[in-house]
Design an enzyme around this catalytic site. Structure first.
Site, PDB file in Angstrom:
ATOM      1  N   THR A  87       0.813  -1.379   0.026  1.00 37.18           N
ATOM      2  CA  THR A  87       0.081   0.131  -0.031  1.00 37.18           C
ATOM      3  C   THR A  87       0.761   1.421   0.067  1.00 37.18           C
ATOM      4  OG1 THR A  87      -0.186  -0.050   2.266  1.00 37.18           O
ATOM      5  CG2 THR A  87      -1.867  -1.226   1.184  1.00 37.18           C
TER       6      THR A  87
ATOM      7  N   THR B 108      -9.562  -0.108  -4.116  1.00 33.86           N
ATOM      8  CA  THR B 108      -9.273   1.423  -3.783  1.00 33.86           C
ATOM      9  C   THR B 108      -9.750   2.235  -4.960  1.00 33.86           C
ATOM     10  OG1 THR B 108      -7.524   2.910  -3.512  1.00 33.86           O
ATOM     11  CG2 THR B 108      -7.114   1.038  -4.926  1.00 33.86           C
TER      12      THR B 108
ATOM     13  N   TYR C  67       0.385   2.011  -8.164  1.00 35.59           N
ATOM     14  CA  TYR C  67      -0.318   1.278  -7.291  1.00 35.59           C
ATOM     15  C   TYR C  67      -1.788   1.158  -7.858  1.00 35.59           C
ATOM     16  CZ  TYR C  67      -3.216   1.071  -2.997  1.00 35.59           C
ATOM     17  OH  TYR C  67      -4.354   0.530  -1.861  1.00 35.59           O
TER      18      TYR C  67
ATOM     19  N   TRP D 236      -9.136   6.136   1.930  1.00 34.02           N
ATOM     20  CA  TRP D 236      -8.618   6.913   3.139  1.00 34.02           C
ATOM     21  C   TRP D 236      -8.822   6.309   4.609  1.00 34.02           C
ATOM     22  CZ3 TRP D 236      -9.600  12.962   2.301  1.00 34.02           C
ATOM     23  CH2 TRP D 236      -9.040  13.183   0.922  1.00 34.02           C
TER      24      TRP D 236
END
Length: 280
Positions: A58, A97, A121, A145
């Site tokens: 991450t 994500t 990513y 977040w």
């Protein structure tokens, strides 16, 4: 039995507490998702009915210079899990994500909006989604977040910096929804319990900038701190970020009846939990 892969991370820890029934957890000491042999050994031994994959690389900026590792963990590793869960007829729950989107839309992204990741990513996580869809019995949960106990996150960084300085600059041109891992774990649990399949978005309600979020953290924590706005360009991070990546979670509410609390309320509860745990 539900198996949580990446059980020692922020989300993994909360899933271990929130998911119902027989829940087991494994982490890097027990399973290497980049190794097909490791994945087969663990999954075929435990034979879970559900596998929730929280394992991921991450470090968004780190992914830019370690693209092969990002793809191996966030992309190909999911493919190894998908192959074995398909073999034993288990549900694969894959975490994803907001970074799969480019951030140019001016309203919250829907599950079927076309992805267009800006960073390594984001591309690696999109590859993970594609790999997860290789098994018909899959559930992809996009979030954003994240913060929670037991891991690196923006809230903890802000609180640490407040002990080191009296002024800080935070970007004010990136917008999204801060999400507490406990609330995300509840959403995942509801999706599993309601036999949901396909792709869902799950995030706390409301939208703010990182600048707004930082000011709220200090206000809720009762910390005096001067927060100055700056642009993403001024920050100059290696990986490009989507400027607006809020996620629409109406589908989650429609199919489970769950509407996650507002991000400010979640933040206040989190900070209270920290105090109860003796964290300053």
């Amino acid at each position: 039995m539900i198996l949580v892969v990446g059980a020692k991370g922020m989300l993994g820890r909360d899933l271990m507490r929130v998911l119902p029934g027989d829940v087991r957890g494994v982490d890097i000491e027990e399973i290497d998702i980049t190794s097909p042999e490791s994945v087969r050994r663990v999954i075929l031994t435990l034979k879970p009915r559900v596998v929730v994959n929280c394992a991921a690389y991450t470090d968004v900026d780190g992914c830019e210079t370690n693209a092969d590792l990002a793809m191996a963990v966030n992309g190909e590793g999911v493919g190894h899990l998908a192959a074995v869960t398909r073999e034993i007829g288990a549900l694969l729950v894959q975490m994803s994500t907001d970074y799969v989107f480019d951030g140019v839309k001016e309203s919250p992204f829907l599950e079927d909006d076309p992805p267009n990741p800006l960073s390594v990513y984001g591309r690696s996580k999109l590859m993970g989604e594609e790999q997860a869809r290789e098994t018909p019995d899959h559930l992809i949960v996009r979030t954003q977040w994240l913060y929670g106990l037991g891991g690196k996150n923006f809230v903890e960084t802000m609180l640490r910096l407040s002990t080191e300085r009296s002024e800080i600059a935070v970007v004010d041109d990136q917008f999204g929804s801060p999400t507490w891992t406990v609330d995300l774990a509840l959403a995942i649990s509801e999706l599993i319990e309601n036999n949901c399949r396909g792709t869902y978005h799950a995030a706390n309600r409301g939208i703010c900038s990182w600048f707004d979020f930082a000011r709220a953290i200090f206000a809720e924590a009762g910390v005096e701190m001067t927060v100055r706005p700056q642009t993403t360009a001024q920050l100059g991070r290696p990986a490009p970020r989507p400027l607006y990546s809020a996620l629409c979670c109406d589908k989650l509410t429609r199919d489970t009846g769950l509407e996650l609390e507002g991000w400010r309320e979640a933040l206040a509860t989190y900070l209270e939990k920290r105090r109860e745990a003796g964290l300053s």
